[in-house]
Scaffold this motif. Structure first.
Motif, PDB file in Angstrom:
ATOM      1  N   MET A  92      61.724  56.786  20.333  1.00 27.27           N
ATOM      2  CA  MET A  92      60.568  57.422  20.942  1.00 27.27           C
ATOM      3  C   MET A  92      59.367  56.500  20.783  1.00 27.27           C
ATOM      4  SD  MET A  92      59.601  60.671  21.983  1.00 27.27           S
ATOM      5  CE  MET A  92      58.029  61.364  22.369  1.00 27.27           C
ATOM      6  N   LYS A  93      58.583  56.415  21.822  1.00 29.03           N
ATOM      7  CA  LYS A  93      57.381  55.594  21.759  1.00 29.03           C
ATOM      8  C   LYS A  93      56.186  56.446  21.341  1.00 29.03           C
ATOM      9  CE  LYS A  93      58.762  52.064  24.983  1.00 29.03           C
ATOM     10  NZ  LYS A  93      59.619  52.363  26.107  1.00 29.03           N
ATOM     11  N   TYR A  94      55.313  55.819  20.534  1.00 30.64           N
ATOM     12  CA  TYR A  94      54.077  56.447  20.080  1.00 30.64           C
ATOM     13  C   TYR A  94      52.942  55.459  20.243  1.00 30.64           C
ATOM     14  CZ  TYR A  94      57.161  59.796  17.830  1.00 30.64           C
ATOM     15  OH  TYR A  94      58.120  60.752  17.593  1.00 30.64           O
ATOM     16  N   VAL A  95      51.787  55.955  20.639  1.00 30.56           N
ATOM     17  CA  VAL A  95      50.597  55.122  20.652  1.00 30.56           C
ATOM     18  C   VAL A  95      49.731  55.567  19.472  1.00 30.56           C
ATOM     19  CG1 VAL A  95      49.255  56.567  22.260  1.00 30.56           C
ATOM     20  CG2 VAL A  95      48.748  54.136  22.051  1.00 30.56           C
ATOM     21  N   VAL A  96      49.256  54.590  18.724  1.00 23.63           N
ATOM     22  CA  VAL A  96      48.351  54.825  17.598  1.00 23.63           C
ATOM     23  C   VAL A  96      46.979  54.359  18.072  1.00 23.63           C
ATOM     24  CG1 VAL A  96      47.799  54.246  15.214  1.00 23.63           C
ATOM     25  CG2 VAL A  96      50.193  54.482  15.919  1.00 23.63           C
ATOM     26  N   LEU A  97      46.054  55.291  18.221  1.00 25.18           N
ATOM     27  CA  LEU A  97      44.714  54.987  18.705  1.00 25.18           C
ATOM     28  C   LEU A  97      43.778  54.859  17.514  1.00 25.18           C
ATOM     29  CD1 LEU A  97      44.707  57.573  21.611  1.00 25.18           C
ATOM     30  CD2 LEU A  97      45.131  55.116  21.769  1.00 25.18           C
ATOM     31  N   ILE A  98      43.103  53.743  17.433  1.00 23.45           N
ATOM     32  CA  ILE A  98      42.204  53.448  16.319  1.00 23.45           C
ATOM     33  C   ILE A  98      40.778  53.610  16.815  1.00 23.45           C
ATOM     34  CG2 ILE A  98      41.480  51.703  14.652  1.00 23.45           C
ATOM     35  CD1 ILE A  98      44.274  50.355  15.224  1.00 23.45           C
ATOM     36  N   TYR A  99      40.027  54.491  16.164  1.00 21.89           N
ATOM     37  CA  TYR A  99      38.656  54.756  16.582  1.00 21.89           C
ATOM     38  C   TYR A  99      37.664  54.123  15.619  1.00 21.89           C
ATOM     39  CZ  TYR A  99      40.548  58.061  19.901  1.00 21.89           C
ATOM     40  OH  TYR A  99      41.244  58.620  20.944  1.00 21.89           O
ATOM     41  N   GLY A 100      36.581  53.645  16.175  1.00 23.08           N
ATOM     42  CA  GLY A 100      35.464  53.146  15.395  1.00 23.08           C
ATOM     43  C   GLY A 100      34.259  54.027  15.636  1.00 23.08           C
ATOM     44  N   ASN A 101      33.201  53.766  14.899  1.00 24.22           N
ATOM     45  CA  ASN A 101      31.947  54.492  15.053  1.00 24.22           C
ATOM     46  C   ASN A 101      30.830  53.577  14.562  1.00 24.22           C
ATOM     47  OD1 ASN A 101      31.591  54.885  12.144  1.00 24.22           O
ATOM     48  ND2 ASN A 101      33.243  56.373  12.324  1.00 24.22           N
ATOM     49  N   ARG A 158      43.162  44.665  19.594  1.00 23.66           N
ATOM     50  CA  ARG A 158      41.803  45.094  19.276  1.00 23.66           C
ATOM     51  C   ARG A 158      41.040  45.116  20.592  1.00 23.66           C
ATOM     52  NH1 ARG A 158      38.105  41.241  15.702  1.00 23.66           N
ATOM     53  NH2 ARG A 158      36.973  40.929  17.617  1.00 23.66           N
ATOM     54  N   LEU A 159      40.196  46.104  20.781  1.00 26.40           N
ATOM     55  CA  LEU A 159      39.444  46.221  22.029  1.00 26.40           C
ATOM     56  C   LEU A 159      38.002  45.770  21.823  1.00 26.40           C
ATOM     57  CD1 LEU A 159      40.757  49.706  23.203  1.00 26.40           C
ATOM     58  CD2 LEU A 159      41.555  47.445  23.894  1.00 26.40           C
ATOM     59  N   ALA A 160      37.381  45.293  22.892  1.00 29.27           N
ATOM     60  CA  ALA A 160      35.974  44.910  22.851  1.00 29.27           C
ATOM     61  C   ALA A 160      35.123  46.165  22.645  1.00 29.27           C
ATOM     62  CB  ALA A 160      35.583  44.218  24.154  1.00 29.27           C
ATOM     63  N   PHE A 161      33.901  45.955  22.185  1.00 25.47           N
ATOM     64  CA  PHE A 161      32.984  47.078  21.995  1.00 25.47           C
ATOM     65  C   PHE A 161      32.690  47.757  23.338  1.00 25.47           C
ATOM     66  CE2 PHE A 161      31.567  44.691  18.082  1.00 25.47           C
ATOM     67  CZ  PHE A 161      32.127  45.602  17.198  1.00 25.47           C
ATOM     68  N   PRO A 162      32.359  49.057  23.308  1.00 25.80           N
ATOM     69  CA  PRO A 162      32.137  49.815  24.544  1.00 25.80           C
ATOM     70  C   PRO A 162      31.079  49.216  25.471  1.00 25.80           C
ATOM     71  CG  PRO A 162      32.211  51.292  22.652  1.00 25.80           C
ATOM     72  CD  PRO A 162      32.221  49.892  22.116  1.00 25.80           C
ATOM     73  N   GLU A 163      30.134  48.484  24.920  1.00 21.94           N
ATOM     74  CA  GLU A 163      29.082  47.889  25.752  1.00 21.94           C
ATOM     75  C   GLU A 163      29.641  46.892  26.766  1.00 21.94           C
ATOM     76  OE1 GLU A 163      27.354  49.049  21.815  1.00 21.94           O
ATOM     77  OE2 GLU A 163      29.108  47.918  22.417  1.00 21.94           O
ATOM     78  N   LEU A 164      30.835  46.382  26.505  1.00 26.72           N
ATOM     79  CA  LEU A 164      31.439  45.403  27.406  1.00 26.72           C
ATOM     80  C   LEU A 164      32.379  46.039  28.433  1.00 26.72           C
ATOM     81  CD1 LEU A 164      32.158  42.572  24.825  1.00 26.72           C
ATOM     82  CD2 LEU A 164      30.233  42.778  26.408  1.00 26.72           C
ATOM     83  N   ALA A 165      32.521  47.364  28.373  1.00 27.88           N
ATOM     84  CA  ALA A 165      33.411  48.065  29.303  1.00 27.88           C
ATOM     85  C   ALA A 165      32.795  48.108  30.703  1.00 27.88           C
ATOM     86  CB  ALA A 165      33.655  49.492  28.811  1.00 27.88           C
ATOM     87  N   LYS A 166      33.660  48.204  31.671  1.00 24.18           N
ATOM     88  CA  LYS A 166      33.273  48.399  33.070  1.00 24.18           C
ATOM     89  C   LYS A 166      34.042  49.605  33.591  1.00 24.18           C
ATOM     90  CE  LYS A 166      31.325  44.223  33.524  1.00 24.18           C
ATOM     91  NZ  LYS A 166      29.944  44.119  33.171  1.00 24.18           N
ATOM     92  N   ARG A 167      33.414  50.368  34.458  1.00 28.49           N
ATOM     93  CA  ARG A 167      34.079  51.514  35.077  1.00 28.49           C
ATOM     94  C   ARG A 167      34.047  51.322  36.582  1.00 28.49           C
ATOM     95  NH1 ARG A 167      32.113  57.295  33.501  1.00 28.49           N
ATOM     96  NH2 ARG A 167      33.547  56.902  31.800  1.00 28.49           N
ATOM     97  N   GLU A 225      31.978  58.046  18.380  1.00 30.71           N
ATOM     98  CA  GLU A 225      33.243  57.333  18.187  1.00 30.71           C
ATOM     99  C   GLU A 225      33.630  56.600  19.464  1.00 30.71           C
ATOM    100  OE1 GLU A 225      36.182  60.119  16.862  1.00 30.71           O
ATOM    101  OE2 GLU A 225      35.550  59.884  14.790  1.00 30.71           O
ATOM    102  N   PHE A 226      34.325  55.479  19.292  1.00 31.10           N
ATOM    103  CA  PHE A 226      34.813  54.715  20.431  1.00 31.10           C
ATOM    104  C   PHE A 226      36.188  54.172  20.099  1.00 31.10           C
ATOM    105  CE2 PHE A 226      32.265  51.917  17.774  1.00 31.10           C
ATOM    106  CZ  PHE A 226      33.082  50.820  17.595  1.00 31.10           C
ATOM    107  N   LEU A 227      36.991  53.981  21.124  1.00 28.10           N
ATOM    108  CA  LEU A 227      38.329  53.428  20.954  1.00 28.10           C
ATOM    109  C   LEU A 227      38.194  51.958  20.607  1.00 28.10           C
ATOM    110  CD1 LEU A 227      41.341  54.036  21.060  1.00 28.10           C
ATOM    111  CD2 LEU A 227      41.289  53.456  23.489  1.00 28.10           C
ATOM    112  N   ALA A 228      38.672  51.583  19.422  1.00 29.13           N
ATOM    113  CA  ALA A 228      38.502  50.223  18.923  1.00 29.13           C
ATOM    114  C   ALA A 228      39.770  49.384  19.046  1.00 29.13           C
ATOM    115  CB  ALA A 228      38.060  50.266  17.462  1.00 29.13           C
ATOM    116  N   GLY A 229      40.920  50.023  19.140  1.00 28.20           N
ATOM    117  CA  GLY A 229      42.169  49.291  19.240  1.00 28.20           C
ATOM    118  C   GLY A 229      43.338  50.244  19.316  1.00 28.20           C
TER     119      GLY A 229
END
Length: 119
Positions: free
Chosen positions: A1-10, A50-59, A75-79
């Motif tokens: 079974m696959k699982y995603v582990v979401l790491i949050y920062g703040n 690892r994900l970039a900080f939310p300021e670098l996101a585009k929608r 909180e933001f998704l960090a990785g």
């Protein structure tokens, strides 16, 4: 079974990371390298990033691109880790090894896939 582990920062975890010495940051990154090596050896890690900080996101919405951040939350998704584990308890055990599990938030979710849940 696959699982995603979401790491949050703040903001607090971000400030803590930025306030670390070079040696402390190196030790933190070494922890992740050891965990990745362990999960690669067991065949459980599919990918982690690892994900970039939310300021670098585009929608992109309705053909229009706008700059982030977008969520009105602290909180933001960090990785994330995408794991392939025999049982959910193993995915939870791995998530507990992440430093963020002791001072932030780590979420474990089954991956549904296109065909639906693998229950």
């Amino acid at each position: 079974m696959k699982y995603v582990v979401l790491i949050y920062g703040n903001p607090d975890s971000r400030a803590a990371w930025e306030g670390m010495s070079d040696d402390q940051r190196a030790a933190g990154l070494a922890h992740y390298r050891r965990l990745n090596d362990e999960l690669d050896a067991s065949g459980e890690r599919i990918v982690s990033e690892r994900l970039a900080f939310p300021e670098l996101a585009k929608r992109v919405s309705g053909g229009i691109t706008t700059d982030g951040p977008f969520a009105e939350a602290k909180e933001f998704l960090a990785g994330f880790y995408l794991l392939d584990c025999d049982i959910e308890d193993r995915a939870l055990e791995i998530a507990a090894k992440l430093p963020e599990a002791s001072f932030g938030a780590v979420e474990v979710r089954p991956v549904m896939g296109l065909a639906g849940p693998e229950l």
